[in-house]
Write an enzyme that holds these catalytic residues in place. Structure first.
Site, PDB file in Angstrom:
ATOM      1  N   GLU A  62       0.629  -1.614  -0.313  1.00  0.00           N
ATOM      2  CA  GLU A  62       0.121   0.045  -0.294  1.00  0.00           C
ATOM      3  C   GLU A  62       0.821   1.241  -0.169  1.00  0.00           C
ATOM      4  OE1 GLU A  62      -0.814  -2.753   1.372  1.00  0.00           O
ATOM      5  OE2 GLU A  62      -2.998  -2.994   1.044  1.00  0.00           O
ATOM      6  N   HIS A 131     -11.744  -4.985   8.163  1.00  0.00           N
ATOM      7  CA  HIS A 131     -12.165  -4.581   6.552  1.00  0.00           C
ATOM      8  C   HIS A 131     -13.686  -4.179   6.005  1.00  0.00           C
ATOM      9  CE1 HIS A 131      -9.466  -7.758   6.268  1.00  0.00           C
ATOM     10  NE2 HIS A 131      -9.837  -8.206   4.903  1.00  0.00           N
TER      11      HIS A 131
END
Lengths: 328, 322
Positions: A62, A131
């Protein structure tokens, strides 16, 4: 015009931007054809048209993904990077907050950073604590970025085009539960300007200010309360930050009551900022305190009934509206 | 090893002395109390920056760190604007809003100066990705220290750069200290350059105190990256001859380390090479005198320059506020 889903709307917006401007490209985990065109299929079919250089499947990195988007943006391109799920921004906050957001300012305007960071999230699908979070307030608190989220497919198409056009970083939040929503296709070139809210439903008794998936809850509640003689005006911010203060304040000045609603946890959420600003600027028109509804101040739980208990419910929204109206 | 030609040597010497005289001047101003700002000294690392910048083209991109004075001045940043920025003046590269840790001058390719250790590497990939996408032939050089080799972004950026064969040069200036921690106390592996192999990348280790070693290494790295063969990790061995930042205690440096770095000081060594190449003392002194005159003028210009208007805090936040 045909109906399109939010997934198709986003795909069309990206597709037409890539067709018009060679500097637009996508990068992120699993986004290319070889990986199936994105975990939620938003970039499906684009590799075949534009090649792997413009639909770059990345390693699970990321910081490198966002950093690459920042660098390419500084060089004049318009990268669209994808952070697969919003909680993963925790891995790359330095690139977003210290770099993307600040490079225009710290360079005295020399290096704007025109990039879109797409990300997905949402409570209600059983993804648990890492999530599911809506983390928009983290970014709304940082000067130098736009934070955008669509509540319907047509807006998704228009907001995505406007986000790609923007000459600053945009955090573009997609709610998992909204991908399948359909709208009439607004067609090619459609844009929804950043920083402009929509009055999703007009009303006269209370302003319900929200964005993203909870706009659906707000509209449902407003429809039900109409039958009880309570007229709810629903404001869909569309751009969470910097938000359309003019539309929000005009609505509250008209109704005299306000309730903020978001899926993110309530404490220190965007609802708190909205409430504070409304109270400062609409004090004379307010008939009562601005109220807030938000997610429970805990991690999103896994078990379905726990997750449902965690989410702001329609009953809670109705309860707060009635309390505001003195009808509790 | 092929000899460096005289013109290139003069160029490297000039760049090196620009870096050094800027550093000396900055420390003098701080010592005298004429300015009071954060400054990260580059004494001991002048040649690395000069050799690296001399190996680049003018329009190549550079990403550097708070200890980036060397790359900035050696790349050719306009020094009046550079001093203006360091002194927080309206005439600065960034109108006084970036400061010593965030010098930016796209006209000379200084795209980002980051104050966060290791954050430049992923951004350098993006600049290089843009060049790869649009075929402009540029390379991007990102400079960082040995300390940055241990942050996650280093690993992510190295892997991604090699995966895409990006035209980027990772220049690790191994100055033997990560902030106040000695190399051996933060890293057990003998060097940084050998990590390149783990990514399938070309790695080069060079003596940053010897022009005949560091300059050819930089040329090799730049040629490799520009030819489309992919990124290179260059580890330039050097010494940070002062503390982490100006005024910082560095009494923790062991005596033997200080003796070693004094013996390896790149400036007398470079001077010796210049004399061996038939440059005269006078010639070299006049290069320095010219640099000093330019710096003195730039410093005075910056000292006399107006402060930025306080309205600047509202500008350049977003395009709408530009």
């Amino acid at each position: 015009m045909a109906e399109i889903t939010m997934t198709q709307a986003l795909n069309k917006a990206i597709d037409e931007a890539m067709a018009e401007d060679d500097g637009v490209f996508c990068l992120g985990e699993d986004v290319a054809a070889k990986q199936g065109g994105g975990v939620f299929k938003v970039t499906s079919g684009l590799t075949e048209k534009y090649g792997e250089h413009r639909i770059r499947a990345t390693p699970i990195s990321e910081t490198a993904i966002v950093g690459a988007a920042v660098g390419a943006a500084l060089a004049g391109q318009r990268p669209i990077c994808e952070i697969m799920l919003m909680n993963f921004v925790g891995v790359c906050m330095d690139q977003i907050v210290n770099h993307a957001a600040k490079l225009r300012f710290m360079s005295g305007g020399q290096t704007p950073c025109p990039m879109v960071l797409r990300t997905t999230t949402g409570v209600g699908v059983g993804f648990g604590g890492q999530h599911s979070d809506m983390l928009e307030a983290w970014f709304a608190h940082v000067a130098g970025i736009h934070v955008v989220t669509p509540s319907n497919a047509a807006d998704a198409r228009g907001l995505m085009r406007a986000s790609i056009d923007a000459n600053d970083p945009v955090i573009f939040i997609e709610n998992i539960l909204c991908y399948g929503l359909t709208s009439e296709d607004p067609g090619p070139g459609y844009r929804v300007p950043l920083g402009k809210a929509a009055v999703a439903k007009e009303g006269t008794d209370i302003s319900l200010i929200t964005y993203g998936r909870t706009v659906l809850d707000a509209l449902e509640v407003a429809g039900e309360l109409d039958k009880e003689g309570i007229s709810v005006e629903v404001i869909d911010l569309r751009t969470i930050a910097p938000y359309d203060e003019e539309t929000v304040l005009a609505s509250v000045n008209k109704t005299g009551r306000a309730l903020t609603l978001h899926e993110a946890v309530r404490p220190f959420g965007t609802g708190a900022e909205l409430a504070a600003n409304i109270q400062e600027k609409c004090w004379d028109k307010l008939k009562g305190p601005v109220r807030r509804v938000g997610g429970t101040f805990a991690a999103v739980p896994f078990a379905s009934h726990l997750e449902q208990a965690w989410i702001p419910t329609k009953e809670e929204i109705v309860g707060q509206i009635k309390a505001s109206m003195g009808k509790a | 090893m092929a000899d460096i030609d005289r013109d290139k040597l003069r160029d490297i010497y000039t760049r090196t002395m620009k870096v050094n005289r800027t550093d000396e001047k900055f420390r003098a101003l701080l010592m005298e109390g004429k300015v009071a700002v954060m400054y990260y000294c580059v004494r001991g690392q002048e040649l690395v920056s000069a050799a690296a910048m001399a190996a680049l083209e003018d329009d190549d991109y550079v990403v550097c760190t708070y200890r980036g004075q060397g790359e900035q001045t050696a790349k050719g940043i306009p020094i009046k604007k550079w001093w203006g920025e360091c002194l927080g003046k309206e005439t600065g590269t960034c109108k006084g809003k970036g400061g010593t840790m965030h010098i930016t001058d796209p006209d000379t390719g200084i795209m980002v100066t980051t104050g966060v250790v290791g954050s430049g590497l992923p951004i350098a990939n993006g600049l290089a990705m843009a060049s790869q996408n649009n075929g402009d032939g540029r390379v991007t050089l990102v400079s960082f220290g040995d300390g940055a080799a241990n942050i996650g972004g280093f690993h992510e950026a190295m892997n991604m750069a090699q995966l895409y064969k990006l035209p980027v040069i990772f220049l690790c200036q191994n100055n033997r200290y990560g902030e106040h921690t000695a190399y051996a106390d933060h890293t057990d592996s003998p060097d940084i350059s050998s990590r390149a192999a783990g990514y399938g990348m070309k790695g080069i280790k060079a003596d940053g105190n010897d022009v005949n070693d560091i300059y050819p290494a930089m040329v090799e790295a730049v040629e490799h990256a520009r030819s489309g063969k992919g990124p290179v990790l260059v580890e330039a061995m050097c010494y940070r001859m002062m503390g982490h930042f100006f005024g910082a205690d560095f009494s923790y440096m062991p005596e033997e380390h200080i003796a070693e770095m004094k013996a390896e000081d790149p400036l007398p060594k470079l001077r010796k090479v210049m004399l061996e190449h038939q440059f005269t003392e006078d010639e070299l002194d006049s290069i320095v005198a010219e640099i000093d005159a330019e710096i003195d003028e730039a410093v005075q210009h910056a000292l006399d320059a107006p402060l930025p208007s306080t309205d600047e805090i509202y500008k350049d936040v977003l395009e709408e506020t530009a």
